[in-house]
Design a protein around this motif. Structure first.
Motif, PDB file in Angstrom:
ATOM      1  N   GLY A 107       7.657  -1.925   1.259  1.00 19.73           N
ATOM      2  CA  GLY A 107       6.650  -1.294   0.426  1.00 19.73           C
ATOM      3  C   GLY A 107       5.518  -0.747   1.273  1.00 19.73           C
ATOM      4  O   GLY A 107       5.590  -0.722   2.520  1.00 19.73           O
ATOM      5  N   ARG A 108       4.351  -0.384   0.556  1.00 18.40           N
ATOM      6  CA  ARG A 108       3.183   0.174   1.248  1.00 18.40           C
ATOM      7  C   ARG A 108       1.913  -0.479   0.711  1.00 18.40           C
ATOM      8  O   ARG A 108       1.855  -0.902  -0.441  1.00 18.40           O
ATOM      9  N   VAL A 109       0.879  -0.457   1.571  1.00 21.00           N
ATOM     10  CA  VAL A 109      -0.409  -1.060   1.226  1.00 21.00           C
ATOM     11  C   VAL A 109      -1.064  -0.223   0.125  1.00 21.00           C
ATOM     12  O   VAL A 109      -1.010   1.014   0.145  1.00 21.00           O
ATOM     13  N   GLY A 110      -1.746  -0.940  -0.831  1.00 24.35           N
ATOM     14  CA  GLY A 110      -2.424  -0.237  -1.910  1.00 24.35           C
ATOM     15  C   GLY A 110      -3.606  -1.054  -2.408  1.00 24.35           C
ATOM     16  O   GLY A 110      -4.044  -2.033  -1.751  1.00 24.35           O
ATOM     17  N   ALA A 111      -4.121  -0.671  -3.616  1.00 24.80           N
ATOM     18  CA  ALA A 111      -5.280  -1.337  -4.195  1.00 24.80           C
ATOM     19  C   ALA A 111      -5.039  -1.598  -5.682  1.00 24.80           C
ATOM     20  O   ALA A 111      -5.950  -1.502  -6.491  1.00 24.80           O
ATOM     21  N   THR A 112      -3.819  -1.916  -6.040  1.00 24.12           N
ATOM     22  CA  THR A 112      -3.491  -2.174  -7.438  1.00 24.12           C
ATOM     23  C   THR A 112      -3.856  -3.611  -7.815  1.00 24.12           C
ATOM     24  O   THR A 112      -3.903  -4.506  -6.962  1.00 24.12           O
ATOM     25  N   GLY A 113      -4.136  -3.819  -9.127  1.00 23.82           N
ATOM     26  CA  GLY A 113      -4.512  -5.140  -9.608  1.00 23.82           C
ATOM     27  C   GLY A 113      -5.988  -5.407  -9.412  1.00 23.82           C
ATOM     28  O   GLY A 113      -6.828  -4.498  -9.351  1.00 23.82           O
ATOM     29  N   ASN A 114      -6.352  -6.679  -9.280  1.00 23.33           N
ATOM     30  CA  ASN A 114      -7.745  -7.101  -9.167  1.00 23.33           C
ATOM     31  C   ASN A 114      -8.146  -7.061  -7.693  1.00 23.33           C
ATOM     32  O   ASN A 114      -7.979  -8.037  -6.944  1.00 23.33           O
TER      33      ASN A 114
END
Length: 345
Positions: free
Chosen positions: A307-314
């Protein structure tokens, strides 16, 4: 001057009434008639005898007393008779020899041997060995035997003391050797233990090196922002349950070790999450991804992109939130677990 006692006067009172030849004294009487004969006027012998000395001769004290009496008489030189008679001169021999003999008798204890004589006192008790050694005097032979016995006893005492000293020295040497041996054994044991520890550490390092070949970090170009156990209201549990790798969105996320993808999808506050289950049952959670590259049931290997780094969720910014759950249970510190696999985040 010495003198004789005066004779007692004797008077006979003639009584005209008595016959001639009878006389009466003042205190006794009447006297019988006495006709002297040759036998009656002979002196009586043995009336005043001198008792014989026991032991066969004059005692020493008697000899000294006699010498003293003779010396006293010699000092006077004359004896005085009864009053009215002229003094009688007494001629005495030279007493110097007698006096010297008495002195020698007293000083020598009555010994007949002259002073300084080498004549042996007695030969009684002499043995053949004494005679062979040239001893002629029993006293000297006894003295020689006593001295020889004393020397023998002293030699025994010296031998016993030397033996005791040698025994003590041997005991001390044995104790010293034992202490040295114990010290050497302790030193060898310490060196062996140290060598074993070093060998063990080396083996562990080699194991981790080999293990690291099969493990890898989940991403690169990152910064650790939050560690395990930090408290805060941002987390529903009240504390941080994982390790955050802050990195730009889209940074690749790789499988840490080979295993099976058991979950891949949305997980609420975790955003997009991928769960990788290892062969030992440990679950690795990769959270807040911007995208997922694998599906559930897929087998992956070490370093494979999932996968890839992200900013989903809290979240407050793009980062990878990594959690470790041994056996699928509660989370543990990911930092310690990674270091145990030879990795150093």
């Amino acid at each position: 001057m010495a003198s004789n006692r005066p004779a007692q006067p004797t008077s006979f009172a003639a009584d005209e009434t008595q016959s001639i030849g009878y006389a009466y004294g003042n205190d006794e009487g009447p006297w019988e008639e006495w006709n002297p004969t040759a036998d009656s006027v002979r002196p009586v012998r043995g009336r005043h005898r001198v008792s014989k000395q026991r032991g066969g001769g004059l005692a020493r004290s008697s000899t000294v007393l006699g010498v003293g009496v003779i010396a006293a008489v010699g000092a006077g030189g004359m004896a005085t008779a009864a009053p009215g008679k002229p003094p009688v001169s007494i001629s005495l021999p030279d007493l110097s020899s007698v006096t010297e003999s008495a002195k020698a008798l007293i000083s020598d204890g009555g010994s007949s041997a002259p002073k300084g004589s080498s004549t042996p006192l007695t030969t009684a008790g002499l043995t053949t060995a004494d005679a062979a050694q040239g001893s002629a005097d029993a006293g000297e032979a006894l003295r020689a035997r006593i001295m020889q016995q004393a020397e023998s006893q002293q030699d025994q005492v010296d031998s016993a003391a030397q033996e005791a000293a040698e025994t003590a020295a041997a005991k001390q040497a044995a104790e010293t050797a034992a202490k040295q041996q114990d010290a050497a054994e302790a030193k060898a044991a310490a060196a062996k233990k140290k060598a074993e520890e070093e060998a063990k550490a080396k083996a562990e390092a080699e194991r981790l090196a080999e293990l690291a070949k099969s493990y890898s970090l989940p991403t690169s170009s990152y910064t650790l922002t939050s560690t395990f156990g930090e408290a805060g209201s941002m987390w529903s549990s009240g504390y941080h349950t994982g390790l955050d790798f802050a990195a730009p969105t889209g940074t690749l996320i790789k499988a840490i070790h080979g295993g099976t993808i058991t979950e891949a999808g949305w997980a609420g506050a975790y955003g997009y999450r991928t769960v990788l289950t290892l062969d030992d049952g440990t679950e690795l959670w990769f959270c807040h991804q911007s995208s997922i590259s694998v599906t559930a049931g897929q087998k992956v290997t070490t370093g494979e992109v999932i996968g890839r780094v992200g900013a989903t969720g809290n979240v407050t910014g793009p980062h990878l939130h990594l959690e470790v759950h041994p056996g699928g249970g509660d989370s543990i510190d990911p930092m310690a677990w990674l270091r145990g696999k030879g990795l150093n985040p």
